[in-house]
Design a protein around this motif. Sequence first.
Motif, mmCIF file in Angstrom:
data_model
loop_
_atom_site.group_PDB
_atom_site.id
_atom_site.type_symbol
_atom_site.label_atom_id
_atom_site.label_comp_id
_atom_site.label_asym_id
_atom_site.label_seq_id
_atom_site.Cartn_x
_atom_site.Cartn_y
_atom_site.Cartn_z
ATOM 1 N N VAL A 107 0.862 -1.180 0.000
ATOM 2 C CA VAL A 107 0.000 0.000 0.000
ATOM 3 C C VAL A 107 0.907 1.242 0.000
ATOM 4 N N ALA A 108 0.634 2.178 -0.895
ATOM 5 C CA ALA A 108 1.439 3.389 -1.008
ATOM 6 C C ALA A 108 0.533 4.608 -1.099
ATOM 7 N N MET A 109 1.066 5.742 -0.699
ATOM 8 C CA MET A 109 0.305 6.989 -0.764
ATOM 9 C C MET A 109 0.434 7.603 -2.150
ATOM 10 N N ARG A 110 -0.671 8.094 -2.666
ATOM 11 C CA ARG A 110 -0.654 8.724 -3.979
ATOM 12 C C ARG A 110 0.124 10.037 -3.965
ATOM 13 N N GLU A 111 0.572 10.412 -5.148
ATOM 14 C CA GLU A 111 1.316 11.658 -5.405
ATOM 15 C C GLU A 111 2.723 11.645 -4.844
ATOM 16 N N ALA A 112 3.195 10.477 -4.400
ATOM 17 C CA ALA A 112 4.538 10.391 -3.839
ATOM 18 C C ALA A 112 5.537 9.948 -4.900
ATOM 19 N N TYR A 113 6.792 10.286 -4.669
ATOM 20 C CA TYR A 113 7.884 9.796 -5.517
ATOM 21 C C TYR A 113 8.876 9.071 -4.612
ATOM 22 N N HIS A 114 9.197 7.816 -4.986
ATOM 23 C CA HIS A 114 10.117 7.013 -4.184
ATOM 24 C C HIS A 114 11.351 6.568 -4.948
ATOM 25 N N GLY A 115 11.393 6.756 -6.276
ATOM 26 C CA GLY A 115 12.598 6.365 -6.996
ATOM 27 C C GLY A 115 12.309 5.842 -8.380
ATOM 28 N N TRP B 256 0.056 -5.353 -7.771
ATOM 29 C CA TRP B 256 0.383 -5.551 -6.358
ATOM 30 C C TRP B 256 0.527 -4.235 -5.591
ATOM 31 N N VAL B 257 0.368 -3.098 -6.306
ATOM 32 C CA VAL B 257 0.441 -1.795 -5.642
ATOM 33 C C VAL B 257 -0.970 -1.258 -5.463
ATOM 34 N N HIS B 258 -1.303 -0.879 -4.252
ATOM 35 C CA HIS B 258 -2.605 -0.304 -3.910
ATOM 36 C C HIS B 258 -2.346 1.061 -3.289
ATOM 37 N N THR B 259 -3.176 2.031 -3.625
ATOM 38 C CA THR B 259 -2.888 3.397 -3.167
ATOM 39 C C THR B 259 -3.976 3.938 -2.252
ATOM 40 N N ALA C 268 -9.732 -3.615 4.015
ATOM 41 C CA ALA C 268 -10.444 -4.225 2.889
ATOM 42 C C ALA C 268 -9.561 -5.223 2.161
ATOM 43 N N LEU C 269 -8.280 -4.892 2.007
ATOM 44 C CA LEU C 269 -7.363 -5.842 1.365
ATOM 45 C C LEU C 269 -7.246 -7.120 2.185
ATOM 46 N N ALA C 270 -7.150 -6.951 3.493
ATOM 47 C CA ALA C 270 -7.063 -8.127 4.350
ATOM 48 C C ALA C 270 -8.336 -8.968 4.264
ATOM 49 N N ALA C 271 -9.477 -8.296 4.208
ATOM 50 C CA ALA C 271 -10.751 -9.010 4.111
ATOM 51 C C ALA C 271 -10.870 -9.783 2.804
ATOM 52 N N GLU C 272 -10.195 -9.295 1.760
ATOM 53 C CA GLU C 272 -10.203 -9.984 0.469
ATOM 54 C C GLU C 272 -9.216 -11.146 0.430
ATOM 55 N N GLY C 273 -8.490 -11.322 1.529
ATOM 56 C CA GLY C 273 -7.470 -12.359 1.543
ATOM 57 C C GLY C 273 -6.139 -11.906 0.993
ATOM 58 N N ARG C 274 -5.951 -10.576 0.915
ATOM 59 C CA ARG C 274 -4.700 -10.030 0.404
ATOM 60 C C ARG C 274 -4.117 -9.032 1.398
ATOM 61 N N PRO C 275 -3.869 -9.453 2.613
ATOM 62 C CA PRO C 275 -3.293 -8.502 3.575
ATOM 63 C C PRO C 275 -1.962 -7.971 3.042
ATOM 64 N N PRO C 276 -1.726 -6.681 3.137
ATOM 65 C CA PRO C 276 -0.531 -6.100 2.526
ATOM 66 C C PRO C 276 0.758 -6.506 3.247
#
Length: 997
Positions: free
Chosen positions: A697-705, A730-733, A762-770
Amino acid sequence: MTEVFDYFAQGELPTPTLGDDEVRRLFADSFGLEIDLRPLGSQQDQNFRVFPHGSDDPLGVLKLSNPVFSEAEIAMQDAAAAVVAERDPGLRIPLLVEGPRGPMAAWWSSSEGRIHARVIANITGRTLMGSDYLSPAVVERMGELSARVSLALADFRHPASGRVLQWNLRHAVRVIDTLLPGEPDAAVRALVERAVRDALETLDPVSAELPVQAGHFDITDDNMLRPVGGHLPDAVIDFGDVAESWRVGELATTLSSVLHHDGADVTSVLPAVRAFHTLRPLDDAEIVALWPLVVLRGAVLVLSGRSQVRLDEQNSYASVALDREFRVLETAAAVPVAVMTEVIRDALGATDARPERPLEAGPLTLPEGPRVELDAGTVSPLNDEGAWLRPHTLDDAAATALERGASIVTLPAWRPVLTGSTPGPRNTAATVPTGVTLWLAAPAPIAPGAGRVTVDADVLTWVAGDETVRISGLPAGATGHELPARTRLFVQRHRTGGSVPPARVTPELASAWRRVEGDPSAVIGVEGDPSAVIGVEGDPSALAGAVSGPSRLVGAEGTLAADAGRASGTPPHDLLERRHRVLAEVQEHYYATPPQIERGWREHLADVDGRVYLDMVNNVASVGHAHPHVVGAATRQLRLLNTNSRFHYGAIAEFAERLAALLPDGLDTVFFVNSGSEATDLAVRLAMASTGRPDIVAMREAYHGWTYASDAVSTSIADNPNALSTRPEWVHTVAAANDYRGEHRGADAARYAPEAVAVIDALAAEGRPPAGFISESYFGNAGGVALPDGYLREVYAAVRRHGGIAISDEVQVGFGRLGEWFWGFQQQDAVPDVVAIAKSIGGGQPVGAVVTSREIADRYRTGGYFFSSTGGSPVSAVIGMAVLDVIERDDLPGNARDVGGHLKRRLEALGELHEIVGRVHGSGLYLGLEFVRDRATLEPATEETAAICARLLELGVVMQPTGDFQNVLKIKPPLVITRESADFFVDALGRVLDTGW
């Protein structure tokens, strides 16, 4: 024969001054309309903007012509406007307005006699008038419009075109001769006389060759309009000065109107010259005549304006213009016409056949013996460790050379000098000496030969025919029979009777000055190669060997590449072209035409021309450029060892210990890499490896590299316009937690954390805990916006509740930049599981690190092993520790807090004065100044921000935009910045906001 105006027969031009009531009555009688009106300025006519009664939509501009002008002349003005409008439809031109009774033009019998009235179309927009700044793009457009009108009127003929106006530059000398005797101010008379004499010396020999045609001859800042919401002018108004004159006068008039604007000098007009020449090529006679005509235009403006005010004291338009008109003349005359003509030749590429003036004779024969030359340029070792700021650096180097056997020490003319600069930025400073600086081991006799020698105070002057040599710096009591020893002397040459060149000139003017005045080296017999050069490479202590041996380089191991290119005459733009040929286009550089920066010191940068800039963006150079402690540590370690990090050496362990000690308990295990991109990439991989999960999970509008993983979690559209649509599955914002511009603002920003938690749940509930959550701990890419209080504490708790890892990207914000907090996550009262660090950690060296717990680090081992060949290398580790030494010893976080607080307060004060300032973000020396067009809608001022940054560079400040809309100033200077430098930045920015960009 058509009767036309003759200025010299009329002399005085009192402006019509009809009252508003009379104008309204006469207008209704003539044109059948009731109107409202607003006065407009004019020097010799009376103008109004007129509106149908009760309406806010203008009907047009009512012009009441000065009664001395005939009907034929007025008709010619309208005809010329119509021709331009027809032949160049892309120009907005005011034409005669049709009213209910036909064309709105008539003669009025008024209380002041017979006056011609006509209504021309009201052209919307803003003029360029005033003294605000004109950007190079605007000046270029001014030259273009001047050329387009000139082309449109090339074959225009009219019976009244031969009228004699004071503004017609063919008659400028007659106007000056008429008005100058009546000018009461002796200083003004002296300036005009000197300027006109210099202009006519160049103009008279070519005046008979100048092409003649009809033209507008008043295409000035006051008569060009920008469209509503636009920056570049596209309209030309006021055809009141249409006449037949020298064709090049069209451009000269336009150029003169540039010279009074904020920051303008003689080189400011060059974009207009090039633009005009592209469309309307100037022949050689016109190139020679151009600047004399600019000077004459300035003289006419000054004398006419002052005469008009004395004649008509109520004419506020003329009164207000007096200071502007004087600046036009003053600026135009600041450089001799001969020099400015060569500058124009340079701008048009017409200099090939014009060598510098040869030397016919000289007064000096210096003693034989070794001559040492000083290199005071930007890359010279003489300027290392801030020595360029010391006023005695050159004298000390010269004294050392003389003590070690040199007979003569020189600093050559015409090469840019950095040594002896003041610490503040001086982007437009004069850095090129026009003379040779000279030190002698023993006195040298003066041999006047055919010349005549005089001494006045500390200046010796030798004159022989057209050649004058000037030697300044003589001690008190000098007789002129010999030059003293061990004294700094300055030798110049110039044409007898001409202007004495200033001691230094700007790089833009240097080649022109040199061609006009020549090189004084031959005057003193030092035009050949020296025995040695101090300051190319090496130390002056090596001088003795260099003087006696064949080498001319002190400690010579070869000149630096940049200096060698400069010395060989390679222009900076050629180097930029080479860069473009061999580097990928996407590997961008700051600015369209960047300065060539080759030295840094503390918070300053210097280019190859010896100009100094204030660096307000370089968070990479955390402890300042070229810090001696860092340089010393790197130099020492390079002499010892630099190798693959898998070897066993002490620095890597010591550096890791020191890093871990700066972080909260539990963050005790370090990985070394080379960059912030690698650090965030590894942090993501650690989360995946330690949890066995793929989702982040990442925050939108960010730059990491820019590596695969760091780019995948970067969603800044400024860096990648397709960031959101192309991210892997695999990236959710979650929403950018920006309380100023984001989805939730102000107090509502508290909603960001629960919403992010909901995404994780919600991701965890879908079976995709981050596997993890990554964000900057302080919103950097948006311009230093603090996250809402408690945001990270709440989101970290959520991701950990589902077994995930909390990652803090501290690449930009860490290492004390916030002032109050060493790490950004401390501002949030939260502790991450993984910390990514770079930029400040290396002070400019490619150093990055990831710090986590032993448990998380060990889980990564199950997927293989990790290594970075140069991450944590001996040199990188030693540099990292040296940076930490400086940060701790000099309390740079405290400096960030104190200077940054002062800087933020001053920026906020600017916001109280200028509506374009939306908000000042950030803390310490991690600030962002956001520009908006509307404080309610927050429409980003993107184009304005780019223009402001370009203007700041002209004023000596390096600044760049950031944010998804590129409308935020990225204020992240080296942590050593002083309060004085911070004030310089705000003062420069205030000037830009006050005077335009």
